[in-house]
Design a protein around this motif. Structure first.
Motif, short mmCIF file in Angstrom:
data_model
loop_
_atom_site.label_atom_id
_atom_site.label_comp_id
_atom_site.label_asym_id
_atom_site.label_seq_id
_atom_site.Cartn_x
_atom_site.Cartn_y
_atom_site.Cartn_z
N ASN A 422 6.81 -1.13 -3.79
CA ASN A 422 5.46 -0.85 -3.29
C ASN A 422 5.41 -0.44 -1.82
O ASN A 422 4.36 -0.40 -1.23
CB ASN A 422 4.58 -2.08 -3.49
N SER A 423 6.56 -0.16 -1.23
CA SER A 423 6.52 0.20 0.20
C SER A 423 6.98 1.64 0.40
O SER A 423 7.79 2.15 -0.36
CB SER A 423 7.42 -0.74 0.99
N GLN A 424 6.44 2.28 1.42
CA GLN A 424 6.80 3.68 1.66
C GLN A 424 6.65 4.03 3.15
O GLN A 424 5.98 3.31 3.89
CB GLN A 424 5.94 4.59 0.82
N GLY A 425 7.28 5.19 3.51
CA GLY A 425 7.13 5.79 4.83
C GLY A 425 7.24 4.86 6.00
O GLY A 425 8.31 4.29 6.27
N ASP A 426 6.10 4.67 6.65
CA ASP A 426 6.08 3.94 7.90
C ASP A 426 5.96 2.42 7.75
O ASP A 426 5.98 1.70 8.74
CB ASP A 426 4.88 4.43 8.75
N ASP A 427 5.83 1.98 6.50
CA ASP A 427 5.69 0.53 6.29
C ASP A 427 6.85 -0.21 6.94
O ASP A 427 7.98 0.28 6.95
CB ASP A 427 5.75 0.20 4.78
N GLU A 428 6.58 -1.39 7.41
CA GLU A 428 7.66 -2.19 7.97
C GLU A 428 8.02 -3.29 6.98
O GLU A 428 7.14 -3.93 6.40
CB GLU A 428 7.23 -2.78 9.31
N LEU A 429 9.30 -3.48 6.80
CA LEU A 429 9.74 -4.47 5.81
C LEU A 429 10.33 -5.68 6.50
O LEU A 429 11.03 -5.56 7.51
CB LEU A 429 10.79 -3.84 4.89
N ASP A 430 10.11 -6.83 5.89
CA ASP A 430 10.64 -8.07 6.44
C ASP A 430 12.12 -8.20 6.07
O ASP A 430 12.47 -8.32 4.89
CB ASP A 430 9.82 -9.24 5.84
N ILE A 431 12.98 -8.18 7.07
CA ILE A 431 14.43 -8.19 6.80
C ILE A 431 14.85 -9.45 6.04
O ILE A 431 15.64 -9.39 5.09
CB ILE A 431 15.21 -8.11 8.13
#
Ligand code: FAD
Length: 562
Positions: A422-431
């Motif tokens: 569900n994440s794309q482009g500029d989204d920031e993900l929790d490492i």
């Protein structure tokens, strides 16, 4: 290289250059001579051990460009899965061993063998220190060193006594051919001694009490083999003693065969109960003395003394002192066995490989490395990464660790894929979340079991790496099926599990096959016969084992004490 591999071409060039005359010819020829000498010097591979891993490496190695030297205190390969059958004479010891010189004789290149044991590995000078082990009167032990360019450590493991007092002095082990032969003699000893006059009833019972410690596959198979031996052969030869014979299997855990499917465990426990084998679970051995074995019972907390005539200790494996010493040298002190990477190289030692029971692939290191890659990408130390950066990191990890790529490709890391979906482009993900999801790899890549299957596959894999090493160096871009992408020349070792057998006596065997398919009974025994015959290393041993089985069916087992 072309000249060194083609001596005729090399000679022709030297002759033509010399006939061209003058200084040029001399300098050219000497330059080529030097180059050829450097090239012709073979890399020396020293193999320690002639068990499953070492022999499989030797048998599969095809490249003649190495100089091979094998060092092992045994000048034969022993087919360990049939060792329990040697303890009662179902098969003879010599039927399951193959002289190592028979194996090396068939190689197309020179292989040296030294019957000796390595007692020290010197990584600084690339030498192994060895001493001969012949326990005869040929002049005592002799010490020598062997240089190596590559070292293959395949020394297996030793029996683990967990430092239980009295085990080494009074118990039998079942690890080597000599152990099985000793057990065979000892069983007959017990029966002959129990037949002597003036032996009290109580003493007779003690002498005929056989105790097996450890409910793993080896302990269970031995107990089953012994039971068959007593029922089918010894009861006829010693009819007055049959009622006094008792077989006890002690297991510290809750169940026997706990690495197998529950259905197999239940079947085995019920079968042993029906057969009259006394199975005691939750029973931890604390001490073994000359005539008694002491246990601590988990259910009651009591210490119990069990009188015995013969005890067989089969509770797993430990590290050999020479391997332990080597581990200290290279800073692997807090480990049980040598840690290698997925290419079977000992961590921190590029030219040393370890395989079989003495080594394990270090999965924890993989996770630490993956963590470090994430941390490096997170330059601002925010604990978050943009999706595009994140994908780059994943590519890096996949290139370095193909098994992660395999898991991702097979969509086996469900949490990981859900987080990414569900994440794309500029989204920031929790490492942290992704690291946690990736750690599923850990549980999916459990440590490999210490089995002949693993050792043999590792030997085969390493031989293939050595065979392709030269070709890969000369032709880095060549189309080689074995080659991996990225910075590693070869794909990492991948274990393929073909299933596991547990013979339970009375011509019944349980098998756990891939896909958790379980098969138990008489038909599985026939599968066991055929698989083991096919796995024996030579036609000679196959014929010997089949004829031993035939002899046993027709005449029964031989009970002479020789
Ligand atoms: P090993 O086969 O033990 O070989 C080690 C080699 O190193 C030997 O040649 C030894 O002489 C040599 N060595 C020792 N010390 C030194 C030294 N200091 N210097 C040089 N050389 C040295 N596995 C299965 O998959 N299926 C089974 O059914 C099965 N049944 C088994 C039954 C029994 C009774 C036993 C004991 C084991 C069984 N196993 C089975 C396990 C299997 O035998 C081992 O996992 C396998 O032998 C490991 O292979 P390896 O090459 O690492 O060690």
């Amino acid at each position: 290289n072309a000249y060194s591999s083609n001596p005729r071409l090399y000679k022709l060039l030297v002759i033509t250059t010399v006939s061209g005359g003058g200084l040029l010819a001399i300098s050219n020829s000497s330059a080529f001579a030097d180059a050829s000498q450097v090239d012709v010097k073979k890399k020396k591979v020293v193999v320690l051990g002639t068990g499953w891993a070492g022999t499989s490496f030797l048998k599969n190695l095809k490249d003649p460009s190495y100089e091979i030297e094998v060092v092992s205190p045994r000048n034969y390969f022993a087919f360990t899965p049939l060792l329990p059958s040697v303890t009662n004479g179902t098969v003879e010891a010599r039927s399951i061993v193959e002289p190592i010189r028979n194996i090396v004789r068939k190689k197309k290149f020179d292989v040296q063998f030294k019957e000796a044991e390595c007692y020290k590995i010197d990584t600084v000078n690339k030498k192994v220190h060895c001493k001969s082990t012949q326990d005869n009167n040929l002049g005592g032990t002799e010490e020598f060193t062997v240089d190596y360019d590559y070292l293959v450590i395949a020394m297996g493991a030793r029996v683990n006594t967990f430092n239980t007092p009295g085990v080494v002095e009074h118990a039998h082990f079942l690890k080597e051919i000599e152990d099985a032969q000793r057990i065979r003699r000892s069983v007959i000893d017990c029966f002959e001694r129990a037949s002597l006059p003036n032996i009290t009833e109580e003493e007779r019972k003690r002498i005929l009490h056989f105790v097996v410690v450890g409910g793993g596959p080896t302990g269970v198979e031995f107990a089953a083999e012994l039971h068959d031996y007593v029922i089918e052969d010894l009861a006829k030869l010693y009819p007055a003693l049959e009622e006094h014979v008792k077989i006890t299997l002690l297991e510290a855990g809750d169940h026997i065969l706990n690495m197998f499917d529950k259905r197999i465990t239940v079947f085995a426990e019920e079968k042993f109960q029906r057969d009259g084998i006394n199975l005691k679970v939750g029973s931890m051995v604390t001490k073994v003395s000359e005539k008694e074995i002491c246990t601590k019972e988990r259910a009651t907390g009591q210490t119990v003394s069990i009188p015995y005539g013969m005890v067989v200790w089969s509770t797993g494996i430990g590290t050999r002192p020479v391997v332990m010493d080597f581990m200290k040298q290279i800073g692997q002190t807090n480990r049980r066995v040598l840690a290698t990477d997925e290419w079977l190289r000992v961590e921190g030692c590029d030219d040393i490989y370890a395989l079989g029971d003495c080594a394990t692939i270090n999965q924890r290191r993989v996770m630490e490395d993956i963590s470090a890659i994430f941390n490096k990408a997170d330059k601002k130390n925010t604990g978050r990464l943009k999706v595009d950066d994140f994908k780059e990191v994943i590519n890096d990890i996949c290139e370095r660790y193909p098994q992660v790529a395999i898991h991702l490709k097979k969509k086996q890391l469900k949490n990981f894929n859900n987080l990414l979906k569900n994440s794309q482009g500029d989204d920031e993900l929790d490492i942290e979340k992704f690291k946690l999801a990736l750690s599923e790899v850990d549980s999916q890549m459990k440590n490999l079991p210490a089995t002949a299957q693993v050792a043999a596959q590792q030997g085969e894999y390493l031989a293939e790496c050595f065979d392709k090493m030269d070709a890969c160096e000369k032709n880095p871009e060549g189309p080689l099926r074995f080659r991996a992408t990225g910075r590693h020349r070869f794909h990492p070792f991948r274990y393929q599990h073909f299933g596991q057998f547990a013979p339970l006596g009375g011509e019944q065997t349980a098998a756990q096959l891939p896909g958790d398919w379980v098969s138990i009974g008489h038909s599985t025994q026939w599968l066991w016969y055929s698989v083991y015959v096919s796995k024996l290393v030579s036609w000679r041993t196959r014929m010997l084992v089949i004829s031993d089985w035939g002899r046993r069916f027709v005449f029964g087992r031989d009970s002479s004490r020789i």
